[in-house]
Design an enzyme around this catalytic site. Structure first.
Site, short mmCIF file in Angstrom:
data_model
loop_
_atom_site.label_atom_id
_atom_site.label_comp_id
_atom_site.label_asym_id
_atom_site.label_seq_id
_atom_site.Cartn_x
_atom_site.Cartn_y
_atom_site.Cartn_z
N ASP A 265 -59.53 -10.22 -5.79
CA ASP A 265 -58.55 -9.14 -6.01
C ASP A 265 -58.68 -8.36 -7.33
O ASP A 265 -57.65 -8.04 -7.94
CB ASP A 265 -57.13 -9.69 -5.88
CG ASP A 265 -56.86 -10.25 -4.49
OD1 ASP A 265 -57.79 -10.31 -3.68
OD2 ASP A 265 -55.70 -10.64 -4.22
N HIS B 64 -52.56 -4.21 1.74
CA HIS B 64 -51.25 -4.17 2.40
C HIS B 64 -50.96 -2.84 3.10
O HIS B 64 -51.29 -1.78 2.57
CB HIS B 64 -50.14 -4.37 1.36
CG HIS B 64 -50.18 -5.68 0.65
ND1 HIS B 64 -50.39 -6.87 1.29
CD2 HIS B 64 -50.00 -5.99 -0.66
CE1 HIS B 64 -50.34 -7.86 0.40
NE2 HIS B 64 -50.11 -7.36 -0.79
N LYS C 205 -57.32 -8.99 2.97
CA LYS C 205 -56.30 -9.96 3.37
C LYS C 205 -54.90 -9.37 3.24
O LYS C 205 -54.71 -8.35 2.59
CB LYS C 205 -56.41 -11.22 2.52
CG LYS C 205 -56.16 -10.96 1.05
CD LYS C 205 -56.26 -12.22 0.24
CE LYS C 205 -56.18 -11.92 -1.24
NZ LYS C 205 -54.93 -11.27 -1.65
N HIS D 96 -47.84 -2.49 -3.88
CA HIS D 96 -49.15 -2.55 -4.55
C HIS D 96 -50.25 -2.70 -3.50
O HIS D 96 -49.99 -3.15 -2.39
CB HIS D 96 -49.20 -3.75 -5.52
CG HIS D 96 -49.05 -5.06 -4.82
ND1 HIS D 96 -47.82 -5.58 -4.46
CD2 HIS D 96 -49.97 -5.95 -4.36
CE1 HIS D 96 -47.99 -6.72 -3.83
NE2 HIS D 96 -49.28 -6.99 -3.74
N ALA E 201 -54.58 -13.18 -9.05
CA ALA E 201 -53.90 -13.79 -10.18
C ALA E 201 -54.02 -15.31 -10.08
O ALA E 201 -53.92 -15.85 -8.99
CB ALA E 201 -52.42 -13.39 -10.17
N CYS F 127 -53.16 -15.61 -5.80
CA CYS F 127 -54.29 -15.55 -4.87
C CYS F 127 -55.47 -16.43 -5.27
O CYS F 127 -56.16 -16.95 -4.39
CB CYS F 127 -54.69 -14.09 -4.67
SG CYS F 127 -53.39 -13.19 -3.80
N ASP G 184 -56.55 -7.46 -1.79
CA ASP G 184 -55.22 -7.41 -1.23
C ASP G 184 -55.16 -6.07 -0.51
O ASP G 184 -55.53 -5.04 -1.08
CB ASP G 184 -54.24 -7.45 -2.41
CG ASP G 184 -52.99 -8.24 -2.13
OD1 ASP G 184 -53.00 -9.11 -1.24
OD2 ASP G 184 -51.98 -8.00 -2.82
N GLU H 164 -47.42 -12.39 4.74
CA GLU H 164 -48.04 -12.48 3.41
C GLU H 164 -49.24 -13.42 3.51
O GLU H 164 -49.23 -14.35 4.33
CB GLU H 164 -47.02 -13.00 2.39
CG GLU H 164 -47.55 -13.21 0.97
CD GLU H 164 -48.11 -11.93 0.30
OE1 GLU H 164 -49.02 -11.30 0.87
OE2 GLU H 164 -47.62 -11.60 -0.80
N SER I 297 -44.03 -8.31 1.52
CA SER I 297 -43.96 -8.81 0.14
C SER I 297 -43.37 -7.78 -0.82
O SER I 297 -43.15 -8.08 -1.99
CB SER I 297 -45.35 -9.22 -0.37
OG SER I 297 -46.12 -8.08 -0.70
C1 VGL Z 1 -51.40 -11.20 -5.65
C2 VGL Z 1 -49.17 -10.92 -6.04
C3 VGL Z 1 -49.05 -10.14 -4.91
C4 VGL Z 1 -52.71 -11.77 -6.10
C5 VGL Z 1 -51.30 -10.44 -4.52
O1 VGL Z 1 -53.77 -11.18 -5.81
O2 VGL Z 1 -52.70 -12.84 -6.77
N1 VGL Z 1 -50.33 -11.45 -6.41
N2 VGL Z 1 -50.12 -9.92 -4.16
ZN ZN Z 2 -50.08 -8.50 -2.61
#
Ligand code: VGL
Ligand code: ZN
Length: 192
Positions: free
Chosen positions: A15, A59, A101, A76, A136, A140, A57, A108, A65
């Protein structure tokens, strides 16, 4: 500890997208320096002809989420948006495999294995050792590492190439990944 990038090794970059870096919708402290370090890992893995995977990510605009739907996050990484693009400084090779993903509105998915073909792709390429970097740490990255361990991969977490939303969350996540069987490494631990 010295580890070699033997056959069956792959780099999983989690990510590294605009929305998770400075100026993005959900910026993670240290994201840009992660990009710099990941580029060095990319060079090493290219030299060893190892597979490089980048998860993203991905979405829909009404993702579950998002705060707009009662979730924990600001909107995001919306499919097709600038924020969902990989960081412009990330030097992904053209043959990197991109895994999207969390692309369904009502589901989620933090792990790069969740609802994706990642396990299949790795199996087809005889990958058994996964080196994981990105963001993060406590979301993830952690979910992907724990899934990889459950699926039987040998997992190396590149601790100099990850960043988390919070320091405490990152610390807890590190100890959970460690106690689940991940091996923590930095660049010096990899034999050139
Ligand atoms: C993530 C928060 C929301 C990540 C993804 O990539 O860790 N964190 N969506
Ligand atoms: Zn996300």
């Amino acid at each position: 500890m010295k580890v070699s990038l033997t056959a069956g090794s792959a780099l999983l970059i989690v990510d590294l997208q605009n929305d998770f870096c400075e100026g993005g919708a959900l910026p993670i402290p240290g994201c840009s320096s992660v990009v710099t370090t990941v580029n060095k890992y990319i060079d090493m893995f290219i030299k060893h002809r190892a597979l490089i995977i980048a998860s993203r990510d991905w979405h829909p605009p009404n993702h579950i989420s998002f705060k707009t739907r009662g979730g924990p996050w600001p909107p995001h990484c919306i499919q097709g948006s600038k924020g969902a693009e990989f960081h412009p400084g990330l030097a992904l090779p053209s043959n990197a495999i991109v895994v999207s993903k969390a692309y369904l509105p009502d589901r989620e998915a933090y792990s790069a294995f969740d609802g994706t073909e990642l396990h299949y792709v790795l199996s087809m390429n005889s990958v058994r050792r996964l080196f994981v970097a990105g963001v993060a740490t406590e979301y993830c990255v952690k979910a992907s590492v724990l899934d990889a361990l459950k699926l039987g991969y040998e997992v190396f977490l590149l601790t100099d190439a990850i960043a988390g939303v919070s320091e405490e969350g990152s610390r807890e996540a590190l100890s959970e990944m460690l106690s689940s069987g991940a091996v923590l490494l930095t660049m010096e631990d990899i034999a050139g």
